[in-house]
Design an enzyme around this catalytic site. Structure first.
Site, PDB file in Angstrom:
ATOM      1  N   CYS A 255       0.846  -1.196   0.000  1.00 44.82           N
ATOM      2  CA  CYS A 255       0.000   0.000   0.000  1.00 44.82           C
ATOM      3  C   CYS A 255       0.878   1.241   0.000  1.00 44.82           C
ATOM      4  O   CYS A 255       1.896   1.299   0.704  1.00 44.82           O
ATOM      5  CB  CYS A 255      -0.914   0.009   1.224  1.00 44.82           C
ATOM      6  SG  CYS A 255      -2.011   1.443   1.276  1.00 44.82           S
TER       7      CYS A 255
ATOM      8  N   ASP B 130      -6.547  10.125  -5.093  1.00 45.07           N
ATOM      9  CA  ASP B 130      -5.836   9.178  -4.244  1.00 45.07           C
ATOM     10  C   ASP B 130      -4.470   8.928  -4.880  1.00 45.07           C
ATOM     11  O   ASP B 130      -4.216   9.304  -6.017  1.00 45.07           O
ATOM     12  CB  ASP B 130      -6.622   7.855  -4.141  1.00 45.07           C
ATOM     13  CG  ASP B 130      -6.193   7.017  -2.940  1.00 45.07           C
ATOM     14  OD1 ASP B 130      -5.297   7.454  -2.193  1.00 45.07           O
ATOM     15  OD2 ASP B 130      -6.756   5.927  -2.757  1.00 45.07           O
ATOM     16  N   ASN B 131      -3.580   8.330  -4.111  1.00 45.15           N
ATOM     17  CA  ASN B 131      -2.271   7.908  -4.635  1.00 45.15           C
ATOM     18  C   ASN B 131      -1.480   9.057  -5.251  1.00 45.15           C
ATOM     19  O   ASN B 131      -0.992   8.987  -6.375  1.00 45.15           O
ATOM     20  CB  ASN B 131      -2.456   6.771  -5.644  1.00 45.15           C
ATOM     21  CG  ASN B 131      -3.091   5.546  -5.016  1.00 45.15           C
ATOM     22  OD1 ASN B 131      -2.766   5.196  -3.879  1.00 45.15           O
ATOM     23  ND2 ASN B 131      -4.005   4.912  -5.713  1.00 45.15           N
TER      24      ASN B 131
END
Length: 952
Positions: free
Chosen positions: A195, A327-328
């Site tokens: 993750c 996100d990310n």
């Protein structure tokens, strides 16, 4: 015996491309059952078999008909000298934390550390447990990153799974799992997934980011089985204008399904190892890990490996999915969480997107709070841990320091992945090719160790590790704090405490999630800066002129209350609101409210503030359900662990008062206070376990009993709407170990209830006794069998997505519908919710013949005649209600009674057509039985599985 076969990559068709409208015509005509397929690669037909059943091992474990042996992965030949597959059994128990959430059907390991409260499920293994497992991580300890509810995919759904490949390609196509298995080369690769938030808890201690608190366990490795993405793209034949490959799952999120994209030239490179995978460690994927099909992208962040994959699009532009942008990302350090939320342009800047992993490492041994007695220890202590890099790059060195980085020592590195480069095993019917000899790219973590002189530990304040990859990228000394808290890879430091008597105690930087402990929080509590720890006792405080993080970290407390709000909310207020299903919840503040009344301090304990979350239902990223789950509860720990300072400030908008508990109520335990005033009927409470006492047991067949439990008041109703169920939990009395006796077992049951029943409830239970094939039997049902009159169990409810409201009106997924016909399908004790509904509908019909109730159709399937429960009552119902109620039976056993006028065998499409209503508007089918029955696809005979089928 299964034959060994090779599955070559076929040449792409040369026919003209299909249009979007014609896509459905290109679906393969292979049989829908994935259990046995025919290969198209030779003139001779060969059976191709995947593990039977092709179903998540954890769900197999919950159904005795599959057998425990189905959960054991097939072994690879021992002469290959590959790392062993995990031998740990799949989970089969439902964690009580998942009760009342959309994921309450998924068995999960209780040893996982939950990071986001009840829902959605995000979790990691404790670092020590993870490292102990070795190179390959068992699926039950593999980290989980979910953005919402896990799609509930039955085995039949998986058999009929369709992957749509379309867009800028010459050969758009829709493929089933059978197509993927038979048309392309099957491969098995070891892949480490990580993750992007791994080690984020360390950043959150310095300053709360937008993300929740991962420890160092957001990393896991598995053997993934599937096919190369590059082969599928070759089959689809992208056009010259295609530059990106977009992937989409089937999860239902507030802003649309999860999706992201890859650069096409990366996705077409087989060396990068991108896969479409259906297998994990020799068995089917688990629900949390993408069953039945997922994308696996080695060497990139886990957020690129899309789960529950349904669509691949070739496009000239990148994915436009919400979470592809939001996100990310690693945003610039000066950007705080609040500014990042307000200024959306940051999220659309491609410079901040994360793809490849950065080099990282962590120390697993010594573990957190481990104590070493130097007076009895050997001369050296083996320091151990993991390391990984991104982009297929190899970790080339891992170094340890015990003097704050002044000097370093090289560790020994073990690369278990390399065993797969020399395996050369290419003909396994389950794993396909197990051979990485054609690539030198690294897809996995490595393990390192160093024999540290104990004397050096005695003279040190900390052990520090850093790794370097073959591009010479090295972990930095200092943290790069960022608003998302992602890609944290500064030096991993374990503090050493010199205790009296020659003992050493080791302290890790943080503990995952809401767990307490770690030197970072300790330093912060002491007024020191955890971002500059190398002096340990004299760490510097932030320099506001030179440290760009200082402004971001300057505010220790956030005001989560509104000025002028002085309302006192009592336990009775909270209980009445729960009855109205409003989302009031408590967060314990560390600051006072504007009201200055002295007696509101309650001995100066932190105040419990009450918030009305219903105003944020539409805007909450996790949906309204995430708020409703904590209604009436103290949500302090979960809220503060997950939400940024920005979100904490926003909470003030919903502040409605201060909770005033009794002085006898335990501090912070609002649930206890509400329970104390919950004396009114009905008996059940959806958020509280209530105790009932066994009053009577009645045998109704050779292995089935009715257990009658008394409520606390003989005149009290249970309060269970027709169509809902309850959760029952108990402790085994006859367990062989103290640990088993002290652990709860929990299952869902539907009481045999009529609305006029008062003071008791009846549960229909089939006892699964131990047998030669199943030596453990059914844990829960044997727990019932061990009960004596006077023993107690606990119940909670009501729970359910279907409710019969009367006169043809039902509620399904919170939407009311008028129903004219209902089909009922059941087996064995699955009759419980069915007969509950039958009694309610037919009693209403006889009581008010002028009001038309729905027509009812029952198809009841059992092994033997004696297994048909309540047959006398059901036949009487059919006799008394004429055309309104029709019943049909089928027996699947070998002994069929003479003169049997009904069907024999398992359910067929013909049975569904003949003995259920004709599909159409205003009609439903309700099913209750074993998994195989629940997976019966009614879509083949015209029913819409998503809107017309109810699974009890």
């Amino acid at each position: 015996m299964m034959q060994n076969i090779d599955i070559p990559v076929p040449h792409a068709p040369t026919s003209p491309s299909s249009s979007e409208d014609d896509l459905e015509m290109t679906v393969s005509t292979y049989p829908s059952s994935i259990g046995s397929q025919k290969s198209n690669k030779s003139d001779t037909e060969t059976d191709i078999q995947l593990p039977r059943p092709f179903f998540p091992p954890s769900l197999v474990q919950r159904d005795p008909k599959y057998g425990v042996q189905s959960c054991i992965p097939p072994e690879l030949p021992p002469h290959l000298h590959l790392p062993k597959l995990p031998s740990q059994k799949a989970c089969s128990e439902i964690d009580s934390t998942d009760v009342g959430t959309p994921d309450e059907w998924i068995p999960r390991d209780r040893e996982l550390v939950r990071l986001t409260g009840k829902h959605p499920f995000n979790a990691e293994a404790k670092l020590g447990d993870l490292y102990t497992q070795g190179f390959i991580t068992p699926s039950n300890l593999f980290f989980v990153r979910n953005h919402g509810a896990v799609p509930k995919i039955s085995q039949q759904d998986a058999n009929n799974w369709k992957l749509k490949i379309h867009g800028l390609c010459a050969n758009p196509v829709v493929l089933t799992l059978a197509d993927l298995y038979t048309k392309f080369r099957v491969v098995t690769l070891p892949v480490t997934l990580v993750c992007a938030g791994n080690r984020r808890k360390e950043q959150n201690i310095v300053q709360k980011s937008l993300g929740f608190s991962w420890g160092a366990g957001g990393v896991s490795t598995a053997l993934f089985t599937g096919i190369y993405l590059a082969d599928v793209l070759e089959y689809a034949r992208p056009t010259r204008s295609a530059k990106h490959v977009i992937f989409e799952g089937c999860d239902d999120l507030p802003n649309g399904p999860y999706g992201t994209s890859q650069l096409l030239n990366w996705a077409r490179d087989r060396q990068k190892g991108m896969m479409l995978a259906w297998g994990m460690n020799g068995l089917a994927l688990e629900p949390d890990h993408g069953y039945p099909l997922r994308l696996v992208v080695p060497s990139q962040i886990g957020g690129r490996s899309v789960k529950w994959l349904t669509r691949i699009e070739l496009s000239a532009t990148e994915s436009q999915h919400h979470l592809h942008f939001h996100d990310n990302k690693v945003l610039p350090m000066p950007l705080g969480p609040e500014q990042a939320r307000k200024e959306q342009e940051w999220w659309y800047d491609s410079r901040y997107m994360i793809r490849e992993l950065s080099v990282n490492s962590a120390i697993a041994c010594p573990d957190h709070n481990e104590v070493l007695d130097t007076t009895t220890a050997s001369a050296t202590y083996t320091v151990q841990g993991y390391a990984y890099a991104g982009g297929g790059r190899r970790v080339t060195r891992v170094e340890l320091s015990t003097d704050s980085g002044a000097t370093w020592n090289l560790t020994s590195i073990n690369y278990p992945e390399d065993a797969f480069r020399s395996a050369g095993y290419t003909s396994d019917p389950i794993y396909g090719e197990v051979d990485m000899s054609d690539t030198e790219m690294c897809y996995c973590w490595c393990f390192w160790s160093y024999e540290m002189p104990v004397k050096r530990l005695q003279g040190s304040r900390a052990i520090i590790v850093r790794a370097m990859d073959e591009s010479m990228a090295v972990q930095p000394r200092d943290m790069y704090w960022n608003a998302t808290g992602m890609m944290n890879n500064w030096w991993f430091r374990v503090c050493i405490h010199q205790l009296e008597g020659g003992e050493l105690k080791f302290e890790h930087p943080t503990m995952a999630g809401t767990q307490k402990g770690g030197w970072m929080q300790r330093l912060k509590d002491e007024g020191l800066d955890p971002a500059t720890p190398d002096n340990w006792t004299n760490a510097s405080t932030p320099n506001k002129e030179n440290d760009i993080r200082a402004d971001i970290r300057s505010s220790k407390e956030v005001l989560m209350t509104r000025p002028g709000i002085s309302r006192r909310i009592t336990t009775s207020d909270m209980a009445s609101v729960l009855a109205r299903e409003q989302a009031w919840f408590v967060v314990q503040g560390e600051v006072g409210v504007s009201c200055s009344s002295e007696d509101m301090l309650w001995d100066k304990a932190p105040l419990q503030q009450v918030y009305n979350g219903s105003g944020f239902f539409k805007d909450h990223p996790g949906g309204a359900h995430s708020i409703q789950l904590v209604a009436g509860e103290d949500a302090t720990e979960d809220f503060l662990a997950i939400h940024s300072f920005d979100a904490q400030k926003q909470l003030a908008e919903f502040h409605i008062g201060t909770f005033q508990a009794d002085r006898t109520t335990s501090e912070g335990h609002i649930a206890t206070a509400i329970e104390d005033v919950d004396h009114a009927t009905p008996f059940l409470h959806a958020k509280r376990w209530k105790t009932v006492k066994l009053a009577h047991v009645r045998d109704i067949s050779k292995d089935t009993k009715i257990f009658r439990f008394a409520l606390s008041d003989a005149g009290q109703g249970l309060g269970l709407p027709i169509g809902n169920h309850i959760y029952v939990r108990l402790k085994r009395k006859g367990s062989d170990t103290e640990e088993k006796q002290n652990s709860f077992i929990q299952r869902a049951y539907t009481p045999l209830l009529e609305q006029r029943d008062m003071g008791f409830m009846d549960l229909l239970v089939k006892i699964y006794y131990p047998t030669a094939d199943f030596p453990d039997g059914g844990r829960m049902t044997q727990g019932f069998a061990e009960l004596d009159v006077g023993d107690c169990v606990e119940i909670k409810g009501p729970i359910g997505h279907f409710t019969w409201k009367g006169q043809g009106l039902v509620s399904l997924h919170d939407e009311e519908r008028r129903i004219t016909e209902v089909g009922l399908v059941c087996a064995g004790t699955g009759i419980a919710p069915i007969i509950q509904l039958l009694r309610a509908v037919l009693h209403e019909s006889s009581a008010s013949p002028d009001k038309r109730s729905p027509r009812m159709w029952l198809l009841d399937v059992n092994r033997d005649l004696d297994d048909i429960l309540f047959r006398e009552e059901i036949d009487e119902m059919a006799k008394m209600n004429g055309e309104q109620f029709r019943v049909h039976y089928s027996l699947t056993g070998k002994v069929i009674p003479e003169g049997w006028q009904y069907s024999t065998g398992r359910i067929t499409d013909e049975m569904l057509r003949m003995h259920l209503p004709v599909p159409g508007g205003g009609k439903l089918v309700c099913i209750c039985g074993p998994y195989a029955m629940e997976q019966t696809s009614l879509s083949r005979v015209g029913w819409d599985d998503s809107t017309q089928v109810v699974l009890f």
